[in-house]
Design a protein around this motif. Structure first.
Motif, PDB file in Angstrom:
ATOM      1  N   GLU A  17      -0.219 -12.181   2.261  1.00  0.00           N
ATOM      2  CA  GLU A  17      -0.422 -12.751   0.924  1.00  0.00           C
ATOM      3  C   GLU A  17       0.851 -13.399   0.400  1.00  0.00           C
ATOM      4  OE1 GLU A  17      -1.968  -9.614  -1.429  1.00  0.00           O
ATOM      5  OE2 GLU A  17      -3.870  -9.539  -0.356  1.00  0.00           O
TER       6      GLU A  17
ATOM      7  N   THR B 239     -16.215 -11.614   4.948  1.00  0.00           N
ATOM      8  CA  THR B 239     -14.942 -11.889   4.295  1.00  0.00           C
ATOM      9  C   THR B 239     -14.638 -13.381   4.286  1.00  0.00           C
ATOM     10  OG1 THR B 239     -14.072  -9.732   4.955  1.00  0.00           O
ATOM     11  CG2 THR B 239     -12.472 -11.404   4.322  1.00  0.00           C
TER      12      THR B 239
ATOM     13  N   GLU C 216     -12.204  -6.693  -2.667  1.00  0.00           N
ATOM     14  CA  GLU C 216     -10.912  -6.485  -3.315  1.00  0.00           C
ATOM     15  C   GLU C 216     -10.644  -5.010  -3.600  1.00  0.00           C
ATOM     16  OE1 GLU C 216      -8.349  -8.214  -3.923  1.00  0.00           O
ATOM     17  OE2 GLU C 216      -9.063 -10.182  -3.333  1.00  0.00           O
TER      18      GLU C 216
ATOM     19  N   LYS D 199     -11.562  -2.530  -1.740  1.00  0.00           N
ATOM     20  CA  LYS D 199     -11.095  -1.955  -0.476  1.00  0.00           C
ATOM     21  C   LYS D 199      -9.635  -2.331  -0.217  1.00  0.00           C
ATOM     22  CE  LYS D 199     -15.639  -1.934   1.766  1.00  0.00           C
ATOM     23  NZ  LYS D 199     -16.466  -2.504   2.878  1.00  0.00           N
ATOM     24  N   ARG D 200      -9.289  -3.595  -0.491  1.00  0.00           N
ATOM     25  CA  ARG D 200      -7.915  -4.025  -0.277  1.00  0.00           C
ATOM     26  C   ARG D 200      -6.967  -3.345  -1.257  1.00  0.00           C
ATOM     27  NH1 ARG D 200      -7.073  -8.605   2.652  1.00  0.00           N
ATOM     28  NH2 ARG D 200      -5.357  -9.276   1.328  1.00  0.00           N
ATOM     29  N   SER D 201      -7.439  -3.121  -2.480  1.00  0.00           N
ATOM     30  CA  SER D 201      -6.611  -2.433  -3.471  1.00  0.00           C
ATOM     31  C   SER D 201      -6.318  -1.005  -3.031  1.00  0.00           C
ATOM     32  CB  SER D 201      -7.329  -2.439  -4.825  1.00  0.00           C
ATOM     33  OG  SER D 201      -6.645  -1.627  -5.753  1.00  0.00           O
TER      34      SER D 201
ATOM     35  N   ARG E  11      -6.243   0.039   0.055  1.00  0.00           N
ATOM     36  CA  ARG E  11      -5.400   0.023   1.253  1.00  0.00           C
ATOM     37  C   ARG E  11      -3.956  -0.337   0.931  1.00  0.00           C
ATOM     38  NH1 ARG E  11      -5.653  -0.261   6.717  1.00  0.00           N
ATOM     39  NH2 ARG E  11      -4.180  -1.616   7.800  1.00  0.00           N
ATOM     40  N   TYR E  12      -3.777  -1.383   0.127  1.00  0.00           N
ATOM     41  CA  TYR E  12      -2.433  -1.878  -0.138  1.00  0.00           C
ATOM     42  C   TYR E  12      -1.877  -1.453  -1.493  1.00  0.00           C
ATOM     43  CZ  TYR E  12      -3.462  -4.739   3.912  1.00  0.00           C
ATOM     44  OH  TYR E  12      -3.799  -5.157   5.171  1.00  0.00           O
TER      45      TYR E  12
END
Length: 320
Positions: A87, A107, A165, A167-169, A171-172
């Motif tokens: 990103e 995705t 998002e 899921k990404r939140s 994870r990261y």
């Protein structure tokens, strides 16, 4: 659907991505080098450029070249699974976003659709920026009638995006926020409007919301005079600022019988990542449904307090 320029040197990867895109109805032109991509973009500007971020093609350099030549084409860069700063690298290159492999069909299609929607909304609402003396065209993205078709389709799009998002939140561990915006007493105060005027006012509201947030944010109609705005990478303080700014901007909407709006804000702020913590370590429980419920509850509190107010979930209530 949309014209997508696919810049990927690996024939096997390009073939899979092309099947994804064409299966969703997109028109695809595939190239294997940055030079071909630049030439193709000049000859026929695509709705989205989907390019390998690094390697033989170097999509980051391609993105910089597109920007240097003033080609306003949304770019989505693709990175290998071992890239930890996709990103950040995409943003530095001037791209709208970065995808990390393995690239799943849902995705890819969701992100491409998001960029197409943003670009269409920006272009459709551009006349409003010329000033009040110029004629304004309602934003075609907002078509609140019939609600069972267009509104539900827009919301389903947002739901798919947010599920990704969330899921990404997790994870990261980056913050995400959801605003629920509703025009105060719109049903009652718009009863005297003819259907065309009512639709025009709601379309202009959506245009204000789209123009009032960043390119990575998404605003869609939710139900009649209610809208949902999704803000990735936004902490509580930033979400409140955005909500207050949108509330003020909506007061200037021409033809809006209410004159004011209320906003409910829900935010997920996962704990900051420790240097020794692996991505995906357990953090704050967050879900799409939970954010939606919290934003709705906050909106009801704002309305109960008299309207024209921003209420943030878990914040203290309005001072007396």
């Amino acid at each position: 659907m949309a014209f997508v320029l696919l810049a990927e040197p690996a024939a096997s990867v390009a073939g899979v991505l092309r099947r994804y895109l064409e299966g969703a109805g997109h028109e695809v032109t595939s190239v294997a080098s940055a030079e071909e991509a630049l030439r193709a973009a000049r000859e026929r500007p695509p709705a989205v450029v989907l390019a390998a971020g690094t390697g033989a093609l170097d999509g980051e350099a391609l993105c910089r070249s597109l920007r240097a030549q003033a080609l306003p084409v949304p770019v989505l860069l693709m990175y290998s699974p071992d890239e930890e700063h996709a990103e950040e690298r995409a943003a530095q290159a001037g791209a709208e976003g970065g995808l990390v492999g393995p690239l799943k069909r849902a995705t890819v299609l969701t992100c491409v659709s998001l960029l197409v929607q943003r670009d269409e909304a920006r272009r459709a609402s551009a006349p409003a920026a010329r000033g009040p003396s110029q004629p304004q065209t309602p934003v075609p993205v907002a078509k609140p009638e019939p609600a069972a078709t267009s509104t539900s389709a827009d919301f389903e799009f947002l739901k798919r995006l947010m599920l990704m998002e969330v899921k990404r939140s997790r994870r990261y561990r980056y913050p995400i926020a959801l605003l629920m915006v509703e025009l105060d007493r719109f049903a009652e105060r718009s009863s005297a409007l003819v259907p065309a005027a009512r639709k025009g006012a709601l379309a202009e509201v959506l245009g204000v919301l789209v123009e009032g947030v960043r390119d990575i944010d998404v605003a869609v109609p939710f139900a009649d005079s209610r809208f949902v705005v999704f803000l990735p990478h936004t902490p509580r303080s930033g979400a409140r600022i955005v909500a207050e700014r949108l509330r003020e901007k909506l007061k200037s909407v021409a033809g809006l019988p209410t004159g004011t709006a209320s906003v409910g804000v829900a935010v997920s702020e996962p704990p900051a990542a420790r240097k020794d913590a692996a991505p995906g370590a357990p953090g704050q429980a967050v879900s799409f449904g939970g954010l939606l419920k919290d934003a709705g509850d906050a909106l009801r509190r704002a309305q109960a307090a008299g309207g024209d107010w921003v209420e943030v979930a878990s914040d203290a209530s309005r001072p007396g």
